[in-house]
Design a protein around this motif. Sequence first.
Motif, PDB file in Angstrom:
ATOM      1  N   ASP A 260      71.962  51.006  21.582  1.00 48.90           N
ATOM      2  CA  ASP A 260      72.694  49.776  21.282  1.00 48.90           C
ATOM      3  C   ASP A 260      72.338  49.246  19.895  1.00 48.90           C
ATOM      4  O   ASP A 260      73.209  48.785  19.146  1.00 48.90           O
ATOM      5  N   GLU A 261      71.045  49.291  19.553  1.00 48.56           N
ATOM      6  CA  GLU A 261      70.614  48.800  18.243  1.00 48.56           C
ATOM      7  C   GLU A 261      71.209  49.632  17.118  1.00 48.56           C
ATOM      8  O   GLU A 261      71.637  49.098  16.084  1.00 48.56           O
ATOM      9  N   ASP A 264      74.910  48.810  16.876  1.00 47.05           N
ATOM     10  CA  ASP A 264      75.072  47.507  16.225  1.00 47.05           C
ATOM     11  C   ASP A 264      74.947  47.659  14.716  1.00 47.05           C
ATOM     12  O   ASP A 264      75.696  47.030  13.944  1.00 47.05           O
ATOM     13  N   LYS A 265      74.013  48.481  14.293  1.00 46.90           N
ATOM     14  CA  LYS A 265      73.819  48.735  12.869  1.00 46.90           C
ATOM     15  C   LYS A 265      75.045  49.399  12.261  1.00 46.90           C
ATOM     16  O   LYS A 265      75.460  49.077  11.142  1.00 46.90           O
ATOM     17  N   ILE A 266      75.671  50.317  13.028  1.00 47.16           N
ATOM     18  CA  ILE A 266      76.889  50.976  12.560  1.00 47.16           C
ATOM     19  C   ILE A 266      78.022  49.972  12.415  1.00 47.16           C
ATOM     20  O   ILE A 266      78.758  49.961  11.423  1.00 47.16           O
ATOM     21  N   SER A 267      78.161  49.074  13.420  1.00 51.69           N
ATOM     22  CA  SER A 267      79.255  48.099  13.382  1.00 51.69           C
ATOM     23  C   SER A 267      79.101  47.102  12.245  1.00 51.69           C
ATOM     24  O   SER A 267      80.075  46.577  11.726  1.00 51.69           O
ATOM     25  N   GLN A 268      77.860  46.853  11.819  1.00 49.55           N
ATOM     26  CA  GLN A 268      77.632  45.879  10.761  1.00 49.55           C
ATOM     27  C   GLN A 268      77.671  46.502   9.369  1.00 49.55           C
ATOM     28  O   GLN A 268      78.233  45.923   8.444  1.00 49.55           O
ATOM     29  N   SER A 269      77.102  47.708   9.221  1.00 50.10           N
ATOM     30  CA  SER A 269      76.970  48.287   7.884  1.00 50.10           C
ATOM     31  C   SER A 269      77.602  49.660   7.734  1.00 50.10           C
ATOM     32  O   SER A 269      77.566  50.235   6.649  1.00 50.10           O
TER      33      SER A 269
END
Length: 287
Positions: A260-261, A264-269
Amino acid sequence: MNILDDLKLQYKLGGIAMRVIYWNIACFLISLAFFYQYSGGGFAYPNWLALSSDPNVFMFKPWTFLTYAFFHATFLHLLFNMMVLNFASNLFMTFFTQKQYLGLYILSAVFSGVVFSLSFYFLNVAGSIVGASAAIMAILVAVTTYQPLMNVRLLLIGNVKLWHITAVILVLDLMQFRLDNTGGHISHLAGAFFGFIFIKLLQNGTDLSIVISKTLDFFTNLFRKSPTTPFTKVHKNYKKPTEKVTSRIVTKDKTQQQIDEILDKISQSGYDCLTKEEKEFLFKAGK
């Protein structure tokens, strides 16, 4: 890896929250192919997909209490809803399980649809709705009810409390209640109410999402072929396990948390921001 492989990887490893977003996008693309009126510039959803307030329609098409929550009226409608859904989902999945997420999404959509239909019926108003907004409000209000003082960093604003964000959205809904899209605002508020009740019941030991989980498990097992294996009688010493009291609020394992972390990093950056170790971890987890 190309873009299609990246999307497949995110769908496979992103969990139920990412899949719900994909399902909404897929339904919108289908809408463009079958229900978009290019001359009028809008969608003409049939009454077996959109939720109608007419009892003569929804009583014979009960599935529309759910299908409406996966279709959207415009691209901007879809874009805004998916942005808020991604935001709320990331927060919700920090504390709860995937089954609780899916259960809340489905139950809140159905509950909000019932409230909308009954409200319009008693107001003697005819109309129909589409959109995931009600279910999204349920998820957002649910996590806000559970952790209202959580700090959330917003672009250009900085850190704010989660309940501040939710309160602003609810106030905007109330302010626009009589201006336009009354049916939509009714369903939004109904979704928010359901999200609040869902968490309060969960904290008292009642997990409403079990209804959805057991229903899905029933149909999954119904169509799953059981492997035929020869009967083998096994003797073993049996010791009755001691019962362990567990909370209804279930935490996730470390592997899923790390996945999940990373997502989340992929979705943000974006995918390119991942380190070599993180990319290798995703591929190993997907095998």
